[in-house]
Design a protein around this motif. Sequence first.
Motif, PDB file in Angstrom:
ATOM      1  N   GLY A 176       6.864   7.396  -7.360  1.00 52.17           N
ATOM      2  CA  GLY A 176       5.535   7.246  -6.781  1.00 52.17           C
ATOM      3  C   GLY A 176       4.612   8.358  -7.239  1.00 52.17           C
ATOM      4  O   GLY A 176       4.830   8.983  -8.283  1.00 52.17           O
ATOM      5  N   PRO A 209       1.858   5.194  -2.662  1.00 54.92           N
ATOM      6  CA  PRO A 209       3.226   5.560  -2.319  1.00 54.92           C
ATOM      7  C   PRO A 209       3.528   6.987  -2.779  1.00 54.92           C
ATOM      8  O   PRO A 209       4.143   7.214  -3.816  1.00 54.92           O
ATOM      9  N   THR A 236       9.688   7.768  -3.251  1.00 57.10           N
ATOM     10  CA  THR A 236       8.441   7.899  -2.499  1.00 57.10           C
ATOM     11  C   THR A 236       8.741   8.489  -1.134  1.00 57.10           C
ATOM     12  O   THR A 236       9.897   8.594  -0.720  1.00 57.10           O
ATOM     13  N   PRO A 240       4.056   5.346   3.285  1.00 53.72           N
ATOM     14  CA  PRO A 240       2.926   5.122   2.378  1.00 53.72           C
ATOM     15  C   PRO A 240       1.656   4.848   3.187  1.00 53.72           C
ATOM     16  O   PRO A 240       1.703   4.205   4.234  1.00 53.72           O
ATOM     17  N   ARG A 284       2.614  -0.663  -1.462  1.00 52.35           N
ATOM     18  CA  ARG A 284       3.102  -0.189  -0.164  1.00 52.35           C
ATOM     19  C   ARG A 284       4.630  -0.169  -0.218  1.00 52.35           C
ATOM     20  O   ARG A 284       5.319  -0.962   0.430  1.00 52.35           O
TER      21      ARG A 284
END
Length: 313
Positions: A176, A209, A236, A240, A284
């Motif tokens: 991410g 993210p 990540t 998020p 997401r």
Amino acid sequence: MTASQPEAAPRTVAITGASGLIGTALTQALTGRGDQVIHLVRRAPRASLGDGIREIEWSPVDELDPAALTGVDAVVNLAGAGIGEKRWTESRRAELVDSRIDSTTTISRAIAGVEGPKPRLLSGSAVGYYGDRGEELLDEESAPGDGFLADLCVDWEAATAPASEAGADVVHLRTGLALTADGGALGPLLPLARLGLAGPLGSGRQFWPWITLHDYVRAVLHLLDHPDITGPVNMTGPAPVPQKAVVKALGRALHRPALLPAPSLALRVVMGDMAGEMILAGQRARPVVLEDTGFAWDHPDVDTAAAWVADHL
């Protein structure tokens, strides 16, 4: 897929792209806990390095002698031209693809040729694999999306096939937005944020993210220590949030406003296609594999992440 108990250190870990932001931080973390690190470099190796570090010369477009990886426990493949460094001209797109596919193929073939136990391969990928998916909740089982970045990530992951087909364990690091005071994903925003001029990019509703560089490196160590984890891993944070929430959190940490918007049209004029797939697109993505295997973030929400970034400016 369940994690086993961590194996005993020290290990020997080879890294491509070791001079980059993530590679540098990962090297420090590995040597700090007593692991041996090999940097695969595209120049003559240096004789004098820090304790626990040595270099081996390689070329991402040529065959790598499997003997160079004999005795190596894992390879962390971070090689590739910077996605956001230049406009995506046709020649730049080709460079982005070739720099990832060539290096990953070369490493994978070398791992396949290792006699005896084969190193694990933790190979770079990105959340761009999922394309622009709005508010859809994504995990490692989600299908790939559409667009240049999504196609690149699919091909990038597929380039590890020689290693996996030879019996090596492979992890795809779907990275991410790594937040750090040293630049990275926040590079263009940090100077503006310190002046109180950062704000929503486009609508600001696209999900980012994010993960701090600190937690990213810790997550790589977690994967190295749990050899039962294979396949894609969303690298990540656990929460998020929309892009505007990231810059607002950064503004709070810096005691600055975060109000000045950058319209989508202006971003597309300045950045071209890159804006639509990187800045204005959203994923997401949830790190389900990390969560399910017991990883705990030091910066689990955007406020603690922003505070960490601000503390290191």
